[in-house]
Scaffold this motif. Sequence first.
Motif, PDB file in Angstrom:
ATOM      1  N   THR A   1      35.655  19.353  42.238  1.00 35.79           N
ATOM      2  CA  THR A   1      35.957  18.099  42.540  1.00 35.79           C
ATOM      3  C   THR A   1      37.457  18.050  42.440  1.00 35.79           C
ATOM      4  OG1 THR A   1      36.169  17.220  40.537  1.00 35.79           O
ATOM      5  CG2 THR A   1      33.916  16.786  41.724  1.00 35.79           C
ATOM      6  N   ILE A   2      38.416  16.774  43.102  1.00 35.48           N
ATOM      7  CA  ILE A   2      39.588  16.680  42.589  1.00 35.48           C
ATOM      8  C   ILE A   2      40.128  16.109  41.500  1.00 35.48           C
ATOM      9  CG2 ILE A   2      41.513  15.222  43.808  1.00 35.48           C
ATOM     10  CD1 ILE A   2      40.060  14.873  46.364  1.00 35.48           C
ATOM     11  N   SER A   3      40.697  17.285  40.888  1.00 36.60           N
ATOM     12  CA  SER A   3      41.324  16.766  39.451  1.00 36.60           C
ATOM     13  C   SER A   3      40.212  16.605  38.422  1.00 36.60           C
ATOM     14  CB  SER A   3      42.291  16.017  39.495  1.00 36.60           C
ATOM     15  OG  SER A   3      43.280  16.434  40.499  1.00 36.60           O
ATOM     16  N   GLY A   4      39.061  16.918  38.556  1.00 37.59           N
ATOM     17  CA  GLY A   4      38.086  16.811  37.625  1.00 37.59           C
ATOM     18  C   GLY A   4      37.261  15.364  37.751  1.00 37.59           C
ATOM     19  N   TRP A   5      37.868  14.513  38.558  1.00 36.53           N
ATOM     20  CA  TRP A   5      37.106  13.114  38.775  1.00 36.53           C
ATOM     21  C   TRP A   5      35.614  13.272  39.218  1.00 36.53           C
ATOM     22  CZ3 TRP A   5      38.971   8.497  37.643  1.00 36.53           C
ATOM     23  CH2 TRP A   5      40.356   8.137  37.416  1.00 36.53           C
TER      24      TRP A   5
ATOM     25  N   ARG B   1      40.815  27.141  56.288  1.00 34.58           N
ATOM     26  CA  ARG B   1      39.546  27.388  55.116  1.00 34.58           C
ATOM     27  C   ARG B   1      39.871  26.589  53.978  1.00 34.58           C
ATOM     28  NH1 ARG B   1      40.728  32.294  54.502  1.00 34.58           N
ATOM     29  NH2 ARG B   1      39.742  33.132  55.902  1.00 34.58           N
ATOM     30  N   ARG B   2      41.704  26.196  53.814  1.00 33.40           N
ATOM     31  CA  ARG B   2      42.010  25.636  52.692  1.00 33.40           C
ATOM     32  C   ARG B   2      41.484  24.085  52.981  1.00 33.40           C
ATOM     33  NH1 ARG B   2      42.119  25.009  47.521  1.00 33.40           N
ATOM     34  NH2 ARG B   2      43.739  23.558  46.940  1.00 33.40           N
ATOM     35  N   ALA B   3      41.529  23.724  54.211  1.00 35.28           N
ATOM     36  CA  ALA B   3      41.330  22.116  54.350  1.00 35.28           C
ATOM     37  C   ALA B   3      39.698  21.851  54.252  1.00 35.28           C
ATOM     38  CB  ALA B   3      41.725  21.937  55.771  1.00 35.28           C
ATOM     39  N   LEU B   4      38.952  22.906  54.579  1.00 31.11           N
ATOM     40  CA  LEU B   4      37.639  22.880  54.202  1.00 31.11           C
ATOM     41  C   LEU B   4      37.185  22.695  52.911  1.00 31.11           C
ATOM     42  CD1 LEU B   4      36.079  25.171  56.886  1.00 31.11           C
ATOM     43  CD2 LEU B   4      35.821  22.776  57.108  1.00 31.11           C
ATOM     44  N   VAL B   5      37.887  23.424  51.923  1.00 26.38           N
ATOM     45  CA  VAL B   5      37.584  23.456  50.629  1.00 26.38           C
ATOM     46  C   VAL B   5      38.191  22.170  50.046  1.00 26.38           C
ATOM     47  CG1 VAL B   5      38.289  24.345  48.514  1.00 26.38           C
ATOM     48  CG2 VAL B   5      37.773  25.724  50.428  1.00 26.38           C
ATOM     49  N   VAL B   6      39.334  21.481  50.434  1.00 25.52           N
ATOM     50  CA  VAL B   6      39.767  20.144  49.942  1.00 25.52           C
ATOM     51  C   VAL B   6      38.627  19.073  50.597  1.00 25.52           C
ATOM     52  CG1 VAL B   6      41.616  18.423  50.204  1.00 25.52           C
ATOM     53  CG2 VAL B   6      42.123  21.113  49.938  1.00 25.52           C
TER      54      VAL B   6
ATOM     55  N   PRO C   1      44.100  18.915  44.753  1.00 23.36           N
ATOM     56  CA  PRO C   1      42.831  19.443  44.472  1.00 23.36           C
ATOM     57  C   PRO C   1      43.114  20.861  44.279  1.00 23.36           C
ATOM     58  CG  PRO C   1      42.615  18.501  46.703  1.00 23.36           C
ATOM     59  CD  PRO C   1      43.944  18.242  46.325  1.00 23.36           C
ATOM     60  N   GLY C   2      42.375  21.362  43.271  1.00 18.81           N
ATOM     61  CA  GLY C   2      42.564  22.719  42.681  1.00 18.81           C
ATOM     62  C   GLY C   2      42.973  22.789  41.075  1.00 18.81           C
ATOM     63  N   GLY C   3      43.853  21.952  40.762  1.00 20.25           N
ATOM     64  CA  GLY C   3      44.034  21.973  39.260  1.00 20.25           C
ATOM     65  C   GLY C   3      45.064  22.874  38.718  1.00 20.25           C
ATOM     66  N   VAL C   4      45.478  23.720  39.397  1.00 17.52           N
ATOM     67  CA  VAL C   4      46.218  24.884  39.254  1.00 17.52           C
ATOM     68  C   VAL C   4      47.463  24.954  39.985  1.00 17.52           C
ATOM     69  CG1 VAL C   4      44.523  26.120  38.026  1.00 17.52           C
ATOM     70  CG2 VAL C   4      44.998  26.581  40.248  1.00 17.52           C
ATOM     71  N   VAL C   5      47.762  24.194  41.157  1.00 12.86           N
ATOM     72  CA  VAL C   5      48.511  24.481  41.957  1.00 12.86           C
ATOM     73  C   VAL C   5      50.015  24.146  41.381  1.00 12.86           C
ATOM     74  CG1 VAL C   5      49.665  23.483  44.099  1.00 12.86           C
ATOM     75  CG2 VAL C   5      47.140  23.817  43.919  1.00 12.86           C
ATOM     76  N   GLY C   6      50.191  22.929  40.448  1.00 13.40           N
ATOM     77  CA  GLY C   6      51.445  22.872  39.682  1.00 13.40           C
ATOM     78  C   GLY C   6      51.693  23.901  38.680  1.00 13.40           C
TER      79      GLY C   6
END
Length: 317
Positions: free
Chosen positions: A257-261, A8-13, A97-102
């Motif tokens: 999107t990936i990191s807001g790009w 599921r995570r791979a599909l989201v990414v 992707p996600g922006g909050v993992v860090g």
Amino acid sequence: MAPQGLGRRALVVAAQALVTIGLLALLWQVADGADALAVLLSVNPWWIAAALAALTLHTVLAAERWRLTAGALGLPLARGHALREYYLAQLVNSTVPGGVVGDAGRAVRSREQAGLAVAAQAVVVERFAGQVALLATMALAVTITTLVPGGLEWPLWMLGLAAALTLGSLALVGVLLAARWLPGRVGPRVAELSRTAAVALVGRRSLPPQLALSAGTTACILLAFWFCTIAVGLSLPFGAIVTLVPLILLTMLVPITISGWGLREGAAAALLPLAGATASASLAASVVFGLVGLVAVLPGLLGVWARPRGGAERSTP
């Protein structure tokens, strides 16, 4: 994580990557990508260096805000540790992707001294303070530039958007405060987070440094974007920057999107022309800001090797 969860995570990414590519491809067509590329190839390196310096100072101040917030909640952090972890969190947020993992990672790695709940609250409250400062700056700038004689003239939809964001944010705060009385687990948890935010942000000893640090981080990120617009040859009044750039940056919070790009670039191409910029130069400025932002968080790689293995360091005087 279970294989089903990984799938599921791979599909989201994958979906985020497709949306990012699709938005950038659309912008290439709509905002004259060829002209934007020509602008990118002729940027002024001195203004790029100034933007990099502003983003570096932003990280230093944001890490100090996190340290202050964590300390108010009973989680002491050394300045060096807080700075390394903040750099690492930004690096992960900028590349994953996600922006909050860090941010989740720095909460986990700082949990030993006070527990995961307190560590997570410190991270959430610190990020909340940054977003509130950005929204407050936008609301104040829109008001001043609209009401002051000789100020900037904004279209009605722009004023409506700014008002909707401000009122929506206030309504969200009201909903969260009201949620303290919900039954079950939700009410007590929201009440605890509200008390935590009050102690860390508006306590008698916390409020002055929190205001100063949030003002500093907001000024740094707005200056960095302004320097990027100058680097691509744009000449925009600072009133337009403090009004429009918060809106541009807030689009990066939408996790599609990936990191807001793509979202950031689309918002720049749509909003900066209100201040007299061309769509292609606006697109180029946003791309430059994104690339400078990636360079600015590269010190996070050093944190991977320099971080002690024993968990969070204790605060030092």
